[in-house]
Design a protein around this motif. Structure first.
Motif, PDB file in Angstrom:
ATOM      1  N   ARG A  49       0.829  -1.204   0.000  1.00 13.22           N
ATOM      2  CA  ARG A  49       0.000   0.000   0.000  1.00 13.22           C
ATOM      3  C   ARG A  49       0.869   1.262   0.000  1.00 13.22           C
ATOM      4  NH1 ARG A  49      -5.320   1.048   3.621  1.00 13.22           N
ATOM      5  NH2 ARG A  49      -6.265   2.352   2.052  1.00 13.22           N
ATOM      6  N   LYS A  50       1.899   1.259   0.850  1.00 19.43           N
ATOM      7  CA  LYS A  50       2.801   2.419   0.908  1.00 19.43           C
ATOM      8  C   LYS A  50       3.536   2.632  -0.413  1.00 19.43           C
ATOM      9  CE  LYS A  50       3.761   2.905   5.793  1.00 19.43           C
ATOM     10  NZ  LYS A  50       4.765   2.868   6.870  1.00 19.43           N
ATOM     11  N   LEU A  51       3.881   1.532  -1.078  1.00 22.38           N
ATOM     12  CA  LEU A  51       4.614   1.623  -2.338  1.00 22.38           C
ATOM     13  C   LEU A  51       3.705   1.789  -3.551  1.00 22.38           C
ATOM     14  CD1 LEU A  51       7.300  -1.127  -1.689  1.00 22.38           C
ATOM     15  CD2 LEU A  51       7.620   1.355  -1.616  1.00 22.38           C
ATOM     16  N   GLY A  52       2.397   1.655  -3.341  1.00 20.14           N
ATOM     17  CA  GLY A  52       1.448   1.801  -4.443  1.00 20.14           C
ATOM     18  C   GLY A  52       1.512   0.659  -5.442  1.00 20.14           C
ATOM     19  N   ILE A  53       1.829  -0.524  -4.974  1.00 17.05           N
ATOM     20  CA  ILE A  53       1.944  -1.701  -5.838  1.00 17.05           C
ATOM     21  C   ILE A  53       0.678  -2.538  -5.706  1.00 17.05           C
ATOM     22  CG2 ILE A  53       3.237  -3.822  -6.285  1.00 17.05           C
ATOM     23  CD1 ILE A  53       5.676  -2.416  -5.025  1.00 17.05           C
ATOM     24  N   HIS A  54       0.135  -2.943  -6.828  1.00 15.64           N
ATOM     25  CA  HIS A  54      -1.048  -3.810  -6.832  1.00 15.64           C
ATOM     26  C   HIS A  54      -0.661  -5.175  -6.266  1.00 15.64           C
ATOM     27  CE1 HIS A  54      -4.952  -5.170  -8.216  1.00 15.64           C
ATOM     28  NE2 HIS A  54      -4.377  -6.214  -8.767  1.00 15.64           N
TER      29      HIS A  54
END
Length: 148
Positions: A49-54
């Motif tokens: 979530r912090k890295l914005g990765i699905h």
């Protein structure tokens, strides 16, 4: 230590998921994280979530549709594999069970049968269905078929 390909393909039930022309042009996961403890699930969610990765969660059962092999969403994604989280605790006295998501319906049937000749769980005929997928995506068992 397992290779990326062997872990990715370990639950494939449909050969076209891996080798088919349809999936050849679609993005594949960039990483697979095999979680060994339930605390790792929360860490994986927070990190992605912090890295914005699905993120996609692969449980312990079969995968006919193939959402872990390729993505129609044209973005990078990772697979969080929780198939090693397979603890099953059946309490016949209060008719309850605590089941980790990596378990299959067959493993649940077996554990219930070890404890009781009269208790059961309606989760279908296919014993390779992951309990997490069964509960979250709605499969139905023989009792459900009879009530239709």
């Amino acid at each position: 230590m397992s290779s990326f390909s062997s872990i990715l393909n370990s639950t494939a039930q449909n050969i076209f998921q891996i080798f088919g022309a349809f999936t050849a042009s679609l993005p594949k996961p960039k990483s697979i994280f095999v979680l060994l403890h339930k605390s790792h699930v929360q860490a994986a969610v927070i990190c992605t979530r912090k890295l914005g990765i699905h993120m996609r969660v692969r449980r312990g059962g079969h995968d006919y549709e193939g959402p872990f092999y390729a993505s129609e969403i044209k973005t990078h994604f990772i697979v969080v594999d929780i198939s090693d989280l397979r603890s099953i605790n059946i309490d016949i006295k209060d008719s309850s069970a605590w089941i980790q998501e990596g378990s299959t319906t067959g493993e649940v049937y077996y554990k219930i049968a070890e404890k009781s000749n009269v208790h059961g769980f309606s989760a279908g005929y296919c014993t390779s269905i992951g309990i997490g997928g069964h509960i979250t995506r709605g499969a139905y068992g023989p009792i459900g078929c009879l009530s239709l």
